[in-house]
Scaffold this motif. Structure first.
Motif, PDB file in Angstrom:
ATOM      1  N   SER A 118       0.833  -1.242   0.374  1.00 42.97           N
ATOM      2  CA  SER A 118      -0.025   0.667  -0.134  1.00 42.97           C
ATOM      3  C   SER A 118       1.043   0.929   0.158  1.00 42.97           C
ATOM      4  O   SER A 118       2.483   1.381   0.258  1.00 42.97           O
ATOM      5  CB  SER A 118      -1.104   0.000   1.402  1.00 42.97           C
ATOM      6  OG  SER A 118      -0.426  -0.371   2.761  1.00 42.97           O
ATOM      7  N   PHE A 141      -9.588   1.859  -1.784  1.00 38.03           N
ATOM      8  CA  PHE A 141      -9.334   2.849  -0.769  1.00 38.03           C
ATOM      9  C   PHE A 141      -9.801   2.711   0.480  1.00 38.03           C
ATOM     10  O   PHE A 141     -10.929   1.722   0.740  1.00 38.03           O
ATOM     11  CB  PHE A 141      -9.380   4.207  -1.664  1.00 38.03           C
ATOM     12  CG  PHE A 141      -8.842   4.560  -2.618  1.00 38.03           C
ATOM     13  CD1 PHE A 141      -7.679   5.422  -3.223  1.00 38.03           C
ATOM     14  CD2 PHE A 141      -9.785   4.596  -4.635  1.00 38.03           C
ATOM     15  CE1 PHE A 141      -7.137   5.354  -4.022  1.00 38.03           C
ATOM     16  CE2 PHE A 141      -8.759   4.364  -5.271  1.00 38.03           C
ATOM     17  CZ  PHE A 141      -7.740   5.245  -5.294  1.00 38.03           C
ATOM     18  N   SER A 142      -8.563   3.610   1.076  1.00 38.95           N
ATOM     19  CA  SER A 142      -8.983   3.289   2.237  1.00 38.95           C
ATOM     20  C   SER A 142      -8.908   4.009   3.450  1.00 38.95           C
ATOM     21  O   SER A 142      -8.147   5.133   2.915  1.00 38.95           O
ATOM     22  CB  SER A 142      -8.501   1.767   3.884  1.00 38.95           C
ATOM     23  OG  SER A 142      -7.191   2.007   3.147  1.00 38.95           O
ATOM     24  N   GLY A 153      -5.444   9.237   8.017  1.00 42.27           N
ATOM     25  CA  GLY A 153      -5.250   8.725   7.160  1.00 42.27           C
ATOM     26  C   GLY A 153      -6.008   8.184   5.690  1.00 42.27           C
ATOM     27  O   GLY A 153      -7.214   7.993   5.945  1.00 42.27           O
ATOM     28  N   LEU A 154      -5.799   8.368   4.255  1.00 42.77           N
ATOM     29  CA  LEU A 154      -6.234   8.027   3.181  1.00 42.77           C
ATOM     30  C   LEU A 154      -4.786   6.663   2.498  1.00 42.77           C
ATOM     31  O   LEU A 154      -3.800   6.821   2.488  1.00 42.77           O
ATOM     32  CB  LEU A 154      -6.073   8.733   1.966  1.00 42.77           C
ATOM     33  CG  LEU A 154      -6.528   8.744   0.676  1.00 42.77           C
ATOM     34  CD1 LEU A 154      -8.186   8.025   0.990  1.00 42.77           C
ATOM     35  CD2 LEU A 154      -6.900  10.345  -0.467  1.00 42.77           C
ATOM     36  N   ARG A 155      -5.115   5.866   2.057  1.00 42.19           N
ATOM     37  CA  ARG A 155      -4.709   4.545   1.753  1.00 42.19           C
ATOM     38  C   ARG A 155      -4.835   4.265   0.575  1.00 42.19           C
ATOM     39  O   ARG A 155      -6.128   3.698   0.107  1.00 42.19           O
ATOM     40  CB  ARG A 155      -3.972   3.889   2.957  1.00 42.19           C
ATOM     41  CG  ARG A 155      -2.698   2.645   2.635  1.00 42.19           C
ATOM     42  CD  ARG A 155      -2.503   1.501   3.508  1.00 42.19           C
ATOM     43  NE  ARG A 155      -2.029   3.128   4.981  1.00 42.19           N
ATOM     44  CZ  ARG A 155      -0.194   3.272   4.754  1.00 42.19           C
ATOM     45  NH1 ARG A 155      -0.771   2.763   3.527  1.00 42.19           N
ATOM     46  NH2 ARG A 155      -0.072   4.237   5.234  1.00 42.19           N
ATOM     47  N   TYR A 156      -4.094   3.393  -0.424  1.00 40.04           N
ATOM     48  CA  TYR A 156      -4.011   3.015  -1.847  1.00 40.04           C
ATOM     49  C   TYR A 156      -3.685   2.000  -1.462  1.00 40.04           C
ATOM     50  O   TYR A 156      -1.925   1.541  -1.673  1.00 40.04           O
ATOM     51  CB  TYR A 156      -3.794   4.102  -2.789  1.00 40.04           C
ATOM     52  CG  TYR A 156      -3.699   3.214  -3.680  1.00 40.04           C
ATOM     53  CD1 TYR A 156      -5.147   2.488  -4.858  1.00 40.04           C
ATOM     54  CD2 TYR A 156      -2.403   1.795  -4.355  1.00 40.04           C
ATOM     55  CE1 TYR A 156      -4.536   2.109  -5.898  1.00 40.04           C
ATOM     56  CE2 TYR A 156      -2.413   1.615  -6.007  1.00 40.04           C
ATOM     57  CZ  TYR A 156      -4.212   1.622  -6.386  1.00 40.04           C
ATOM     58  OH  TYR A 156      -3.925   0.344  -7.364  1.00 40.04           O
ATOM     59  N   SER A 157      -4.589   0.989  -1.679  1.00 36.76           N
ATOM     60  CA  SER A 157      -3.360  -1.219  -2.061  1.00 36.76           C
ATOM     61  C   SER A 157      -3.158  -1.438  -2.942  1.00 36.76           C
ATOM     62  O   SER A 157      -4.651  -1.062  -3.932  1.00 36.76           O
ATOM     63  CB  SER A 157      -4.403  -1.612  -0.677  1.00 36.76           C
ATOM     64  OG  SER A 157      -5.107  -1.329   0.614  1.00 36.76           O
ATOM     65  N   GLY A 163       0.733   5.392   0.721  1.00 36.44           N
ATOM     66  CA  GLY A 163      -0.809   6.143   2.009  1.00 36.44           C
ATOM     67  C   GLY A 163      -0.496   7.678   2.205  1.00 36.44           C
ATOM     68  O   GLY A 163       0.844   8.097   1.801  1.00 36.44           O
ATOM     69  N   GLU A 190     -11.672   0.313   4.115  1.00 38.47           N
ATOM     70  CA  GLU A 190     -11.746  -0.058   2.988  1.00 38.47           C
ATOM     71  C   GLU A 190     -12.780  -0.321   2.049  1.00 38.47           C
ATOM     72  O   GLU A 190     -13.713  -0.951   2.589  1.00 38.47           O
ATOM     73  CB  GLU A 190     -10.635  -1.412   2.589  1.00 38.47           C
ATOM     74  CG  GLU A 190     -10.543  -1.257   1.101  1.00 38.47           C
ATOM     75  CD  GLU A 190      -9.862  -2.297   0.859  1.00 38.47           C
ATOM     76  OE1 GLU A 190      -8.454  -1.933  -0.065  1.00 38.47           O
ATOM     77  OE2 GLU A 190      -9.717  -3.587   1.223  1.00 38.47           O
ATOM     78  N   THR A 236      -1.145  10.349   5.361  1.00 38.95           N
ATOM     79  CA  THR A 236      -1.546  11.431   6.562  1.00 38.95           C
ATOM     80  C   THR A 236      -0.576  12.310   6.999  1.00 38.95           C
ATOM     81  O   THR A 236       0.138  12.761   7.074  1.00 38.95           O
ATOM     82  CB  THR A 236      -0.970   9.467   7.553  1.00 38.95           C
ATOM     83  OG1 THR A 236      -1.320   8.218   7.303  1.00 38.95           O
ATOM     84  CG2 THR A 236      -1.742   9.776   8.968  1.00 38.95           C
ATOM     85  N   GLU A 282      -8.675   1.254  10.333  1.00 34.51           N
ATOM     86  CA  GLU A 282      -8.340   1.319   8.712  1.00 34.51           C
ATOM     87  C   GLU A 282      -9.951   0.777   8.000  1.00 34.51           C
ATOM     88  O   GLU A 282     -10.667   0.069   8.383  1.00 34.51           O
ATOM     89  CB  GLU A 282      -7.851   0.798   8.172  1.00 34.51           C
ATOM     90  CG  GLU A 282      -7.207   0.881   6.883  1.00 34.51           C
ATOM     91  CD  GLU A 282      -5.746   1.002   6.607  1.00 34.51           C
ATOM     92  OE1 GLU A 282      -5.699   0.440   5.134  1.00 34.51           O
ATOM     93  OE2 GLU A 282      -4.595  -0.400   7.573  1.00 34.51           O
TER      94      GLU A 282
END
Length: 250
Positions: A27, A197-198, A219-223, A29, A191, A31, A189
């Protein structure tokens, strides 16, 4: 120069992650965190933006995991950019336990860098992941030796919703004396269904001798390669956050 090198290594690790092996999982992210430091009854706040990435790559019976992060912090009218990077080598035993070790470097500002080596283990259960870490950190510029023991429990309320709680203990032996520090944290977290995206949120409190540090984060995260629990089970959930609880790092 050392911090610049570390930041460059971290950037290379996190931005190259999605382009690695086809069966890699990880991932990237962004933050924002707001540490509030209480010293002798006075509060001081900081704003920290972090870009980070993690990728786990299977190699026969082993897994190689890379972490990288770049922090931009603004506090007391000053700003600074630091980097952190880590490499983990782990393997599975008994079908549901991952064991191994890691090396890491953290920039702590003013060109100083600390280096860490440690052992780690994860136990995978049907709806949870248990993590334990033991590590030694050497900070030559601060003339300090740091031992850390940490643990974290992550619970999957749903496949796309994880809640976690953790604690770490640090013993700092430095030229200015011996310090014991505890860090406690909770987070979560979520998703979005059908997307990579989460969003995540967390809170940590560090008790460092007479200094208290409270930190909120969003935070925003892309896996890529899999979702929340798949990342954990593939070794992409390994990090060294507890190691830097005193110094502030990855």
């Amino acid at each position: 120069m050392k911090t610049l090198f570390l930041a460059s290594a971290a950037a290379a690790a996190l931005f190259a992650a999605p382009a690695l092996a086809q069966d890699a999982i990880g991932s990237v992210g962004l933050t924002y965190s707001n540490p509030s430091i209480e010293i002798a009854g006075e509060d001081f706040d900081a704003d920290v933006w972090t870009v980070d990435g993690t990728v786990a790559i299977p190699a026969n019976n082993w897994t190689v995991t890379f972490n990288g992060a770049i922090d931009y912090a603004k506090a007391y009218g000053e700003d600074d950019t630091t980097g952190a990077a880590a490499a983990h080598l782990t393997t599975m035993v008994a079908g549901d336990v991952r064991v191994g070790g890691f090396v890491a470097g953290n920039g702590i500002g003013s060109g100083d860098t600390v280096y860490t080596v440690g052992a780690e283990a994860q136990k995978y259960l049907a709806g949870s992941t248990l993590t334990g870490v033991v590590a030694y950190t050497s900070a030559d510029d601060l003339d300090a030796d740091i031992w850390t023991v940490g643990g974290d429990a992550a619970f999957y309320v749903m496949p796309n919703l994880r809640l976690n709680a953790g604690v770490s203990y640090n013993n700092v032996d430095a030229q200015f004396g011996d310090i014991d520090a505890w860090t406690y944290g909770v987070g979560g977290e979520y998703e979005f269904t059908g997307t990579p995206f989460s969003v995540a949120a967390g809170y940590t409190r560090a008790d460092i001798d007479s200094i208290d540090v409270d930190t909120w984060s969003l935070g925003l995260r892309y896996s890529f390669g899999g979702g929340l629990q798949a990342r954990d089970r593939a070794g992409a959930g390994l990090n060294v956050s507890s190691i830097a609880s005193v110094l502030g790092g990855l």
